[in-house]
Motif scaffolding. Sequence first.
Motif, PDB file in Angstrom:
ATOM      1  N   ASN A   1       0.502  -1.018   0.123  1.00  0.00           N
ATOM      2  CA  ASN A   1      -0.346   0.633  -0.338  1.00  0.00           C
ATOM      3  C   ASN A   1       1.090   1.084  -0.115  1.00  0.00           C
ATOM      4  O   ASN A   1       2.032   1.558   0.331  1.00  0.00           O
ATOM      5  N   VAL A   2       1.012   2.324  -0.891  1.00  0.00           N
ATOM      6  CA  VAL A   2       1.111   3.656  -0.196  1.00  0.00           C
ATOM      7  C   VAL A   2      -0.012   4.062   0.501  1.00  0.00           C
ATOM      8  O   VAL A   2      -1.071   5.022  -0.035  1.00  0.00           O
ATOM      9  N   PHE A   3      -0.079   5.107   1.224  1.00  0.00           N
ATOM     10  CA  PHE A   3      -0.435   5.652   1.570  1.00  0.00           C
ATOM     11  C   PHE A   3      -0.161   7.213   1.925  1.00  0.00           C
ATOM     12  O   PHE A   3       0.029   8.320   2.381  1.00  0.00           O
ATOM     13  N   THR A   4      -0.356   6.876   0.636  1.00  0.00           N
ATOM     14  CA  THR A   4      -0.873   8.587   0.025  1.00  0.00           C
ATOM     15  C   THR A   4      -2.798   9.612   0.123  1.00  0.00           C
ATOM     16  O   THR A   4      -3.452   8.656   0.542  1.00  0.00           O
ATOM     17  N   ALA A   5      -3.062  10.350  -0.920  1.00  0.00           N
ATOM     18  CA  ALA A   5      -4.832  10.547  -0.451  1.00  0.00           C
ATOM     19  C   ALA A   5      -5.091  11.014  -1.932  1.00  0.00           C
ATOM     20  O   ALA A   5      -4.262  11.675  -2.429  1.00  0.00           O
ATOM     21  N   PRO A   6      -5.521  10.066  -2.501  1.00  0.00           N
ATOM     22  CA  PRO A   6      -5.888   8.565  -2.182  1.00  0.00           C
ATOM     23  C   PRO A   6      -5.010   7.093  -2.050  1.00  0.00           C
ATOM     24  O   PRO A   6      -3.647   7.865  -2.644  1.00  0.00           O
ATOM     25  N   GLU A   7      -5.399   6.816  -0.620  1.00  0.00           N
ATOM     26  CA  GLU A   7      -4.313   5.171  -0.990  1.00  0.00           C
ATOM     27  C   GLU A   7      -4.398   5.234  -2.080  1.00  0.00           C
ATOM     28  O   GLU A   7      -5.446   4.218  -2.923  1.00  0.00           O
ATOM     29  N   ILE A   8      -3.194   3.893  -2.450  1.00  0.00           N
ATOM     30  CA  ILE A   8      -3.140   2.832  -3.413  1.00  0.00           C
ATOM     31  C   ILE A   8      -2.185   1.533  -2.767  1.00  0.00           C
ATOM     32  O   ILE A   8      -1.385   1.687  -2.495  1.00  0.00           O
ATOM     33  N   ALA A   9      -3.401   0.280  -3.375  1.00  0.00           N
ATOM     34  CA  ALA A   9      -3.114  -0.979  -2.617  1.00  0.00           C
ATOM     35  C   ALA A   9      -2.954  -1.956  -3.786  1.00  0.00           C
ATOM     36  O   ALA A   9      -4.200  -1.852  -4.593  1.00  0.00           O
ATOM     37  N   THR A  10      -2.121  -2.462  -3.651  1.00  0.00           N
ATOM     38  CA  THR A  10      -2.085  -3.934  -5.058  1.00  0.00           C
ATOM     39  C   THR A  10      -1.824  -4.605  -4.378  1.00  0.00           C
ATOM     40  O   THR A  10      -1.254  -5.126  -3.313  1.00  0.00           O
TER      41      THR A  10
ATOM     42  N   GLN B   1     -19.591   9.844   1.523  1.00  0.00           N
ATOM     43  CA  GLN B   1     -18.425  10.111   2.500  1.00  0.00           C
ATOM     44  C   GLN B   1     -17.909  11.468   1.478  1.00  0.00           C
ATOM     45  O   GLN B   1     -16.839  11.781   1.785  1.00  0.00           O
ATOM     46  N   GLY B   2     -18.450  11.640   0.564  1.00  0.00           N
ATOM     47  CA  GLY B   2     -18.154  12.747  -0.674  1.00  0.00           C
ATOM     48  C   GLY B   2     -16.829  12.146  -1.057  1.00  0.00           C
ATOM     49  O   GLY B   2     -15.822  12.957  -1.896  1.00  0.00           O
ATOM     50  N   VAL B   3     -16.739  10.955  -1.844  1.00  0.00           N
ATOM     51  CA  VAL B   3     -15.463  10.556  -2.725  1.00  0.00           C
ATOM     52  C   VAL B   3     -15.369  10.148  -3.787  1.00  0.00           C
ATOM     53  O   VAL B   3     -16.456   9.951  -3.986  1.00  0.00           O
ATOM     54  N   ARG B   4     -14.653  11.108  -4.695  1.00  0.00           N
ATOM     55  CA  ARG B   4     -14.579  11.400  -5.960  1.00  0.00           C
ATOM     56  C   ARG B   4     -14.211  10.400  -6.557  1.00  0.00           C
ATOM     57  O   ARG B   4     -14.054   9.932  -7.811  1.00  0.00           O
ATOM     58  N   ASP B   5     -12.646  10.056  -6.091  1.00  0.00           N
ATOM     59  CA  ASP B   5     -11.519   9.844  -7.242  1.00  0.00           C
ATOM     60  C   ASP B   5     -11.611   7.767  -6.565  1.00  0.00           C
ATOM     61  O   ASP B   5     -11.193   7.870  -5.302  1.00  0.00           O
ATOM     62  N   GLY B   6     -11.061   7.497  -7.437  1.00  0.00           N
ATOM     63  CA  GLY B   6     -10.636   5.893  -7.186  1.00  0.00           C
ATOM     64  C   GLY B   6     -11.500   5.051  -7.613  1.00  0.00           C
ATOM     65  O   GLY B   6     -12.640   5.734  -8.651  1.00  0.00           O
ATOM     66  N   PHE B   7     -11.444   3.541  -7.543  1.00  0.00           N
ATOM     67  CA  PHE B   7     -11.667   2.943  -8.416  1.00  0.00           C
ATOM     68  C   PHE B   7     -10.504   1.412  -7.855  1.00  0.00           C
ATOM     69  O   PHE B   7      -9.605   1.599  -7.165  1.00  0.00           O
ATOM     70  N   VAL B   8     -11.859   0.561  -8.068  1.00  0.00           N
ATOM     71  CA  VAL B   8     -11.336  -0.831  -7.962  1.00  0.00           C
ATOM     72  C   VAL B   8     -10.899  -1.752  -9.242  1.00  0.00           C
ATOM     73  O   VAL B   8     -11.424  -1.541 -10.342  1.00  0.00           O
TER      74      VAL B   8
ATOM     75  N   PRO C   1     -10.099   6.219  -0.475  1.00  0.00           N
ATOM     76  CA  PRO C   1      -9.842   5.891   1.477  1.00  0.00           C
ATOM     77  C   PRO C   1     -10.089   4.852   1.386  1.00  0.00           C
ATOM     78  O   PRO C   1     -10.290   3.462   1.646  1.00  0.00           O
ATOM     79  N   ARG C   2      -8.629   3.957   3.281  1.00  0.00           N
ATOM     80  CA  ARG C   2      -8.498   3.448   3.617  1.00  0.00           C
ATOM     81  C   ARG C   2      -8.068   1.762   2.877  1.00  0.00           C
ATOM     82  O   ARG C   2      -8.584   1.127   2.615  1.00  0.00           O
ATOM     83  N   ALA C   3      -7.226   2.370   1.680  1.00  0.00           N
ATOM     84  CA  ALA C   3      -7.472   1.145   0.662  1.00  0.00           C
ATOM     85  C   ALA C   3      -6.900  -0.203   0.627  1.00  0.00           C
ATOM     86  O   ALA C   3      -6.466  -1.035   0.829  1.00  0.00           O
ATOM     87  N   SER C   4      -5.966   0.034   2.057  1.00  0.00           N
ATOM     88  CA  SER C   4      -4.985  -0.431   3.083  1.00  0.00           C
ATOM     89  C   SER C   4      -5.855  -2.345   2.849  1.00  0.00           C
ATOM     90  O   SER C   4      -5.089  -2.977   3.175  1.00  0.00           O
ATOM     91  N   GLU C   5      -7.285  -1.445   3.795  1.00  0.00           N
ATOM     92  CA  GLU C   5      -7.816  -2.602   4.356  1.00  0.00           C
ATOM     93  C   GLU C   5      -8.441  -3.114   3.389  1.00  0.00           C
ATOM     94  O   GLU C   5      -9.032  -4.109   3.453  1.00  0.00           O
ATOM     95  N   LEU C   6      -9.445  -2.787   2.294  1.00  0.00           N
ATOM     96  CA  LEU C   6      -9.895  -2.693   1.440  1.00  0.00           C
ATOM     97  C   LEU C   6      -9.130  -3.945   0.272  1.00  0.00           C
ATOM     98  O   LEU C   6      -9.865  -4.960  -0.075  1.00  0.00           O
ATOM     99  N   ILE C   7      -8.050  -3.423   0.279  1.00  0.00           N
ATOM    100  CA  ILE C   7      -7.064  -4.734  -0.630  1.00  0.00           C
ATOM    101  C   ILE C   7      -7.654  -6.514  -0.055  1.00  0.00           C
ATOM    102  O   ILE C   7      -6.940  -7.316  -0.341  1.00  0.00           O
ATOM    103  N   HIS C   8      -7.343  -6.827   1.346  1.00  0.00           N
ATOM    104  CA  HIS C   8      -7.205  -8.138   1.828  1.00  0.00           C
ATOM    105  C   HIS C   8      -8.089  -8.346   1.033  1.00  0.00           C
ATOM    106  O   HIS C   8      -7.528  -9.530   1.349  1.00  0.00           O
ATOM    107  N   VAL C   9      -9.120  -8.637   1.121  1.00  0.00           N
ATOM    108  CA  VAL C   9     -10.258  -9.857   0.263  1.00  0.00           C
ATOM    109  C   VAL C   9      -9.511  -9.781  -1.655  1.00  0.00           C
ATOM    110  O   VAL C   9     -10.190 -11.207  -1.150  1.00  0.00           O
TER     111      VAL C   9
END
Length: 462
Positions: free
Chosen positions: A350-359, A390-397, A416-424
């Motif tokens: 995970n890259v802990f930027t805003a937004p986060e990037i998890a791979t 939550q007012g989130v407009r940026d990002g993707f899966v 946001p919190r991509a570090s948690e979402l990547i676990h699944v």
Amino acid sequence: MPTSSNRVVIIGGGPGGYEAAHVAAQLGADVTVVDSDGVGGSAVLTDCVPSKTLIATAELMAEVTNSAELGIDFTDHEGDTAATIRVDLAKVNTRVKQLASDQSADIAARLERDGVRVVKGRGRLGPDLTVTVGDETLQADSILVSTGAAPRTLPSAQPDGERILTWEQVYDLTEVPERLIVVGSGVTGLEFASAYLALGIPVTLVSSRDRVLPGEDADASAVLEEVSIRRGMEVLGRSRMESVTREGDVVTVRLTDGREVTGSHCILALGSVPNTADLGLEEAGVATDEGGFIKVDRVSRTSARGVYAAGDCTGVLMLASVAAMQGRIAMWHFLGDAVAPLDLKKVSSNVFTAPEIATVGWSQQAVDAGEIKADVVMLPLAGNARAKMQGVRDGFVKLFIRPGTGIIVGGVVVGPRASELIHVVSLAVAESLTADKLAQAFTVYPSLSGSIAEAARRLHKV
């Protein structure tokens, strides 16, 4: 109980070292950790724990700053609308250093409970599987080298610890920089640039590459760069640093094309060099590459019998989680427990930027290069109900599956919190789940994780 044939000496108390120590102690070994900088290593004391604590503060400040859109207003003592919020960097850094110290103490206490001896000092490999620490010589049946790495500097860009800083020195700042220059657009550079920008500090990022985060998913880095610029960051692409100098309170970064960038402070994020000098590696028969990193195989063995290595000093993949796994694998292998070789295609990061990037798993770059055939789907978060709330407009899966079998082999989450979402997705990759199986598992509505299931549904083949 320990026997004379399972004495383990670990040089370095970072994640690779202390996790290896726990495993070895659990399996009955007589374990000694030799540590010179503090248990927990740079990951706990100067890198991961401090930086992510700083970033957590930055995230909170960004949420507060943007809360007006959600209907939350702040007023001053006279009832007028508050115009600004400010960060007290001295208080932030005091908390950062205290949390790092507390975490180090917790790790040391657990090692003590496990019966691990900790020797303070710098260890050096000696003949016949020995480690010398000062006047003491430790006999071992196996040695693990886990000495980590340090920030890379250049003769033309030397840190002074006050205004020209490595990422290990930023936590001594007590004043808020008037303008911060970050040199380097890799993970470390972007994390600090993003965090300080969120803390309300003007940031200029000097990047020698065509895009920020050149090692990450191109779609993800494009989102991050667009968001960062929109929020006020100045990004100087294709701009190589020639030198960094200071005169009084002004720091000047000179570029190779003759341009100059000035600011009050500069963070150097130029990569890392391994802490492998003067360890006695060559005499012990431990091979290193041209950069000084220790060569290891997938079960952490070096070229010397009985000597293993783990973590950043190996240069395999500079993540605390990888260091910890390398250390565990080394002890499982040496002590004869069940062990599976390290598989980098199952490592999530995970890259802990805003937004986060998890791979995790195979990447878009590998697919485009023809290294693996995969079907790909990318689903923007903007259509997710929870994201809208939550007012989130940026990002993707983004998910990658093998044609024919439908097995998930990789994924990217930006948000946001991509570090948690990547676990699944990481579980799906590790267990070779199909997109259909992932899609059929229940998700909470509304939730950001629902977008992962939706992306999997879009990969269904009839």
